[in-house]
Design an enzyme around this catalytic site. Structure first.
Site, mmCIF file in Angstrom:
data_model
loop_
_atom_site.group_PDB
_atom_site.id
_atom_site.type_symbol
_atom_site.label_atom_id
_atom_site.label_comp_id
_atom_site.label_asym_id
_atom_site.label_seq_id
_atom_site.Cartn_x
_atom_site.Cartn_y
_atom_site.Cartn_z
ATOM 1 N N ASP A 49 51.815 -36.140 22.312
ATOM 2 C CA ASP A 49 52.150 -35.489 21.051
ATOM 3 C C ASP A 49 53.018 -34.259 21.400
ATOM 4 O O ASP A 49 53.107 -33.877 22.579
ATOM 5 C CB ASP A 49 50.817 -35.072 20.395
ATOM 6 N N ASP A 62 53.841 -30.953 18.937
ATOM 7 C CA ASP A 62 53.408 -29.648 18.421
ATOM 8 C C ASP A 62 51.954 -29.368 18.798
ATOM 9 O O ASP A 62 51.055 -30.164 18.525
ATOM 10 C CB ASP A 62 53.541 -29.619 16.887
HETATM 11 P P1 TMP Z 1 53.016 -33.247 16.063
HETATM 12 O O1 TMP Z 1 52.799 -34.698 15.727
HETATM 13 O O2 TMP Z 1 54.137 -33.044 17.049
HETATM 14 O O3 TMP Z 1 51.777 -32.514 16.435
HETATM 15 O O4 TMP Z 1 53.572 -32.538 14.710
HETATM 16 C C1 TMP Z 1 52.798 -32.515 13.550
HETATM 17 C C2 TMP Z 1 52.279 -31.149 13.203
HETATM 18 O O5 TMP Z 1 53.218 -30.488 12.350
HETATM 19 C C3 TMP Z 1 50.990 -31.228 12.419
HETATM 20 O O6 TMP Z 1 49.902 -30.792 13.178
HETATM 21 C C4 TMP Z 1 51.198 -30.330 11.219
HETATM 22 C C5 TMP Z 1 52.506 -29.643 11.479
HETATM 23 N N1 TMP Z 1 53.299 -29.384 10.268
HETATM 24 C C6 TMP Z 1 53.692 -28.072 10.037
HETATM 25 O O7 TMP Z 1 53.379 -27.157 10.804
HETATM 26 N N2 TMP Z 1 54.431 -27.791 8.918
HETATM 27 C C7 TMP Z 1 54.804 -28.756 8.028
HETATM 28 O O8 TMP Z 1 55.476 -28.455 7.029
HETATM 29 C C8 TMP Z 1 54.399 -30.105 8.285
HETATM 30 C C9 TMP Z 1 54.773 -31.203 7.327
HETATM 31 C C10 TMP Z 1 53.657 -30.372 9.430
HETATM 32 MG MG MG Z 2 50.098 -31.882 17.475
#
Ligand code: TMP
Ligand code: MG
Length: 311
Positions: free
Chosen positions: A63, A65
């Protein structure tokens, strides 16, 4: 001969046990009290099996974030790829406000261990769809993305350089599977000088018009709870991943556990979860996977160092 002398059994067994302890190759990282495992012996067995098979059998699925990036740095939250877009170069004040309201509503739902993935799914679709519509309305400019990333406080997790460098040296494919924004993600790893040829990204990519303004998002929406479908359709098609039955899976959300579902005929999957933000479902006792390791939010990335088959 010694079988005829019963009193010798106990000392022989003791010597053998001590010898076993002395020769056992302990993995020091696993001994830390901050590392939680459902069944340590199974984790060790999995790691040893993966080491024996060597780098040629390994693929890494991660993953992005809050897994490859840090959760917090110097006491403040590190922005996700969506939050990096919260920059006046790209969006106006009203859009910032609306995106924050959506985050405050839906993020607690995303990490709520009391709700099932089925319950969360339609809400996540709503969150992502609304945010993407807001971003499209802003007609975000492609040529401003690099500057926005530079101005952001995005930080990759400690140990990232060693992690990326080692995987590329060993020619181990790294598939980054993110529900974030692919264009921003690429820019973060490019600016950190680790966007190597063995890195493959599956994410939400922006579609720009001829003037370089955002007009849509490409392909099927990826949110935190539909990574399985993405894994089945994209990962299976990646030739480089074929013939690599051992998987190191890294994530921070329960939805990330399905990212290896596209790996056909896998032999060993080692799942490492970062316990960032009360995502209690990632505690090993609660997952179905035995080889799950959970480490706290500030843990560095693991150093995957499979030995060659002869070792
Ligand atoms: P990931 O799959 O790389 O972890 O990314 C998804 C993450 O993004 C999830 O944990 C929630 C975050 N997110 C935000 O911070 N702001 C937003 O507007 C959206 C739609 C998701
Ligand atoms: Mg994540």
């Amino acid at each position: 001969m010694i079988y005829h002398i019963p009193w010798i059994y106990a000392p022989v067994r003791t010597v053998l046990a001590i010898w076993h302890q002395l020769t056992k190759s302990e993995i020091p990282e696993l001994a830390k009290c901050s590392v939680l495992m459902k069944e340590r012996s199974r984790v060790e067995e999995t790691i040893c099996a993966m080491q024996r098979a060597g780098a040629g059998s390994l693929q890494v699925i991660s993953d992005f974030d809050m897994t490859l990036t840090r959760f917090a740095h110097n006491g403040t939250r590190v922005p996700t790829t969506h939050n990096i877009l919260d920059n006046r170069l790209l969006i106006d004040e009203d859009c910032t406000k609306k995106m924050r309201e959506l985050l405050n509503t839906y993020y607690p739902i995303e990490i709520d261990a009391g709700r099932t993935a089925e319950e969360k799914l339609p809400l996540m679709v709503k969150w992502w769809t609304e945010v993407h519509e807001l971003l499209i309305q802003q007609r975000i400019r492609k040529d401003m993305l690099a500057k926005a990333v530079k101005e952001s406080s995005a930080v990759l997790r400690d140990g990232y350089k060693l992690f990326f460098d080692h995987l590329t040296e060993q020619q181990v494919p790294l598939m980054i599977f993110s529900a974030g924004v692919g264009d921003v993600l690429e820019e973060v790893i490019r600016q950190n000088h680790v966007f190597y040829p063995n890195v493959h990204i599956i994410s939400n990519y922006m579609d720009f018009d001829q003037t370089g303004a955002l007009r849509a998002f490409k392909g099927q929406l990826i949110h935190s709870f539909n990574k399985r479908e993405g894994a089945l359709s994209h990962a299976a098609g990646l030739r480089e991943l074929q013939g690599r039955p051992n998987v190191l899976l890294l994530g921070d959300s329960l939805g990330d556990l399905t990212m290896a579902d596209g790996v056909s005929e896998h032999q060993n999957i080692l799942t490492i979860g970062f316990l960032n933000d009360k995502v209690l479902g990632f505690i090993p006792e609660r997952t179905k996977l035995i080889s799950t390791i959970t480490t706290p939010r500030a843990s560095p990335l693991p150093f995957p160092c499979p030995r060659p088959p002869s070792a």
